[in-house]
Design a protein around this motif. Sequence first.
Motif, PDB file in Angstrom:
ATOM      1  N   THR A 230      -9.489   3.185  -4.018  1.00  0.00           N
ATOM      2  CA  THR A 230      -8.916   2.617  -2.536  1.00  0.00           C
ATOM      3  C   THR A 230      -9.926   4.137  -1.628  1.00  0.00           C
ATOM      4  O   THR A 230     -10.920   4.388  -2.012  1.00  0.00           O
ATOM      5  CB  THR A 230      -7.839   3.848  -2.580  1.00  0.00           C
ATOM      6  OG1 THR A 230      -7.742   5.168  -2.907  1.00  0.00           O
ATOM      7  CG2 THR A 230      -6.772   3.061  -2.910  1.00  0.00           C
TER       8      THR A 230
ATOM      9  N   LYS B  98      -0.294  -1.452   8.642  1.00  0.00           N
ATOM     10  CA  LYS B  98       0.676  -1.377   7.559  1.00  0.00           C
ATOM     11  C   LYS B  98       1.585  -0.986   7.831  1.00  0.00           C
ATOM     12  O   LYS B  98       2.856  -0.014   8.431  1.00  0.00           O
ATOM     13  CB  LYS B  98      -0.128  -1.488   6.664  1.00  0.00           C
ATOM     14  CG  LYS B  98      -1.224  -2.071   6.393  1.00  0.00           C
ATOM     15  CD  LYS B  98      -1.307  -1.754   4.917  1.00  0.00           C
ATOM     16  CE  LYS B  98      -2.292  -2.484   4.150  1.00  0.00           C
ATOM     17  NZ  LYS B  98      -3.200  -2.355   3.103  1.00  0.00           N
TER      18      LYS B  98
ATOM     19  N   VAL C 257       4.638  -0.388   5.729  1.00  0.00           N
ATOM     20  CA  VAL C 257       5.339   0.129   4.548  1.00  0.00           C
ATOM     21  C   VAL C 257       6.252   0.566   3.955  1.00  0.00           C
ATOM     22  O   VAL C 257       7.080   1.357   4.590  1.00  0.00           O
ATOM     23  CB  VAL C 257       4.505   1.904   4.744  1.00  0.00           C
ATOM     24  CG1 VAL C 257       4.255   2.561   3.671  1.00  0.00           C
ATOM     25  CG2 VAL C 257       3.042   1.842   4.980  1.00  0.00           C
TER      26      VAL C 257
ATOM     27  N   ALA D 263       2.751  -2.556   2.198  1.00  0.00           N
ATOM     28  CA  ALA D 263       2.099  -1.338   0.648  1.00  0.00           C
ATOM     29  C   ALA D 263       3.955  -0.793   0.345  1.00  0.00           C
ATOM     30  O   ALA D 263       4.461  -0.873   1.092  1.00  0.00           O
ATOM     31  CB  ALA D 263       1.316  -1.262   1.080  1.00  0.00           C
TER      32      ALA D 263
ATOM     33  N   THR E 194      -0.086   5.458  -5.173  1.00  0.00           N
ATOM     34  CA  THR E 194       0.911   4.803  -4.053  1.00  0.00           C
ATOM     35  C   THR E 194       2.101   5.486  -5.491  1.00  0.00           C
ATOM     36  O   THR E 194       3.550   4.773  -5.316  1.00  0.00           O
ATOM     37  CB  THR E 194       1.113   3.195  -3.720  1.00  0.00           C
ATOM     38  OG1 THR E 194       0.244   2.534  -5.173  1.00  0.00           O
ATOM     39  CG2 THR E 194       0.197   3.084  -2.985  1.00  0.00           C
TER      40      THR E 194
ATOM     41  N   GLU F 116      -1.799   7.929   5.348  1.00  0.00           N
ATOM     42  CA  GLU F 116      -2.656   7.237   4.706  1.00  0.00           C
ATOM     43  C   GLU F 116      -2.655   5.120   4.945  1.00  0.00           C
ATOM     44  O   GLU F 116      -3.676   5.137   5.279  1.00  0.00           O
ATOM     45  CB  GLU F 116      -2.831   7.298   3.536  1.00  0.00           C
ATOM     46  CG  GLU F 116      -4.339   8.857   3.733  1.00  0.00           C
ATOM     47  CD  GLU F 116      -4.534   9.540   1.674  1.00  0.00           C
ATOM     48  OE1 GLU F 116      -4.053   8.230   0.994  1.00  0.00           O
ATOM     49  OE2 GLU F 116      -5.033  10.291   2.128  1.00  0.00           O
ATOM     50  N   ILE F 117      -1.963   5.106   4.334  1.00  0.00           N
ATOM     51  CA  ILE F 117      -1.561   3.615   4.139  1.00  0.00           C
ATOM     52  C   ILE F 117      -1.177   2.416   6.051  1.00  0.00           C
ATOM     53  O   ILE F 117      -2.250   1.751   6.481  1.00  0.00           O
ATOM     54  CB  ILE F 117      -1.210   3.078   3.695  1.00  0.00           C
ATOM     55  CG1 ILE F 117      -1.004   3.545   1.673  1.00  0.00           C
ATOM     56  CG2 ILE F 117      -0.548   1.123   3.258  1.00  0.00           C
ATOM     57  CD1 ILE F 117       0.586   3.393   1.095  1.00  0.00           C
ATOM     58  N   LYS F 118      -0.885   3.696   6.310  1.00  0.00           N
ATOM     59  CA  LYS F 118      -0.073   2.469   7.802  1.00  0.00           C
ATOM     60  C   LYS F 118      -1.798   3.318   8.480  1.00  0.00           C
ATOM     61  O   LYS F 118      -1.397   2.608   9.657  1.00  0.00           O
ATOM     62  CB  LYS F 118       0.984   3.954   8.387  1.00  0.00           C
ATOM     63  CG  LYS F 118       2.127   3.179   7.997  1.00  0.00           C
ATOM     64  CD  LYS F 118       3.004   4.086   8.426  1.00  0.00           C
ATOM     65  CE  LYS F 118       4.068   3.121   9.963  1.00  0.00           C
ATOM     66  NZ  LYS F 118       3.957   1.619   9.288  1.00  0.00           N
TER      67      LYS F 118
ATOM     68  N   LYS G 105      -6.094   3.937   5.086  1.00  0.00           N
ATOM     69  CA  LYS G 105      -6.400   3.908   3.442  1.00  0.00           C
ATOM     70  C   LYS G 105      -6.958   1.943   3.299  1.00  0.00           C
ATOM     71  O   LYS G 105      -6.067   1.809   3.848  1.00  0.00           O
ATOM     72  CB  LYS G 105      -5.235   4.124   3.188  1.00  0.00           C
ATOM     73  CG  LYS G 105      -5.627   4.049   1.829  1.00  0.00           C
ATOM     74  CD  LYS G 105      -4.224   5.417   0.671  1.00  0.00           C
ATOM     75  CE  LYS G 105      -4.662   5.695  -0.926  1.00  0.00           C
ATOM     76  NZ  LYS G 105      -3.657   5.814  -1.652  1.00  0.00           N
TER      77      LYS G 105
ATOM     78  N   GLU H 207      -7.330  -0.463   0.206  1.00  0.00           N
ATOM     79  CA  GLU H 207      -7.510  -0.656  -0.960  1.00  0.00           C
ATOM     80  C   GLU H 207      -7.706  -1.903  -1.685  1.00  0.00           C
ATOM     81  O   GLU H 207      -7.670  -3.500  -1.162  1.00  0.00           O
ATOM     82  CB  GLU H 207      -5.547  -0.658  -1.788  1.00  0.00           C
ATOM     83  CG  GLU H 207      -5.172  -0.863  -3.715  1.00  0.00           C
ATOM     84  CD  GLU H 207      -4.232  -1.197  -3.975  1.00  0.00           C
ATOM     85  OE1 GLU H 207      -4.145  -1.112  -5.250  1.00  0.00           O
ATOM     86  OE2 GLU H 207      -3.569  -0.924  -2.859  1.00  0.00           O
TER      87      GLU H 207
END
Length: 231
Positions: free
Chosen positions: A61, A72, A74, A112, A143, A154-156, A159, A161
């Motif tokens: 990541t 994203k 999540v 995610a 995750t 971070e994902i939203k 970040k 992957e």
Amino acid sequence: MKKSGKNIEKARKAVESRPYTLQEAVPLLQKVKFAKFDETVEVTLRLGVDPKHADQMVRGTVVLPHGTGKSKRVAVIASGDKAKEALEAGADQVGAEDLVEKIQGGLLDFEALVATPDMMRLVGKLGKVLGPKGLMPNPKAGTVTMDVAKAVKEIKGVKVEFRVDKTSIIHASIGKTSFDQKRLEENAEAFIRAVQKAKPPAAKGKYFQTVSISSTMGPGIEIDTASIEAL
């Protein structure tokens, strides 16, 4: 010829059949853009690895300094205070046994999935559903964690992957064509460095075989691999 066909042909002609430095490629990509929407910019790398061998798998990541330009969806499998933290961090769906049952029933309205370690006993039941879609929570990807708020944010936001596919290719979105040159360059550099750092010890020979950058509708622009190996 349709207008869209003429546009892509014109864009292709503007790209010379030679490798460019990243600093040359990014402004060229933005110059030849012709779509009327804000296109996604993607970097594609073909690596000198054989992913059929477990010791040559490349995955990881990276937190892009300027995000990807999109958010994203999540989902988080957690309970108690951790479920509350996930909601406050902006998770789209949060639950424990109830969310696991929904996913088993076909709910996959997320990009995610994050889970706390104590919930992995439940998540394990979802392997056949999540595995093929690359959605199974993984400690290496960050995750499976107790810090669900950090993971969600971070994902939203920033970040990304990555994982090499069976044809030895890795690709990722690193922004939008509306980003300025500096932001796209810095995002691309951060992604390439992360892939370089993830190089498996078993990989021999030239690691970056080919590298290119492109927008959704635009032509691919080859990047000089020698210029990025020193990043």
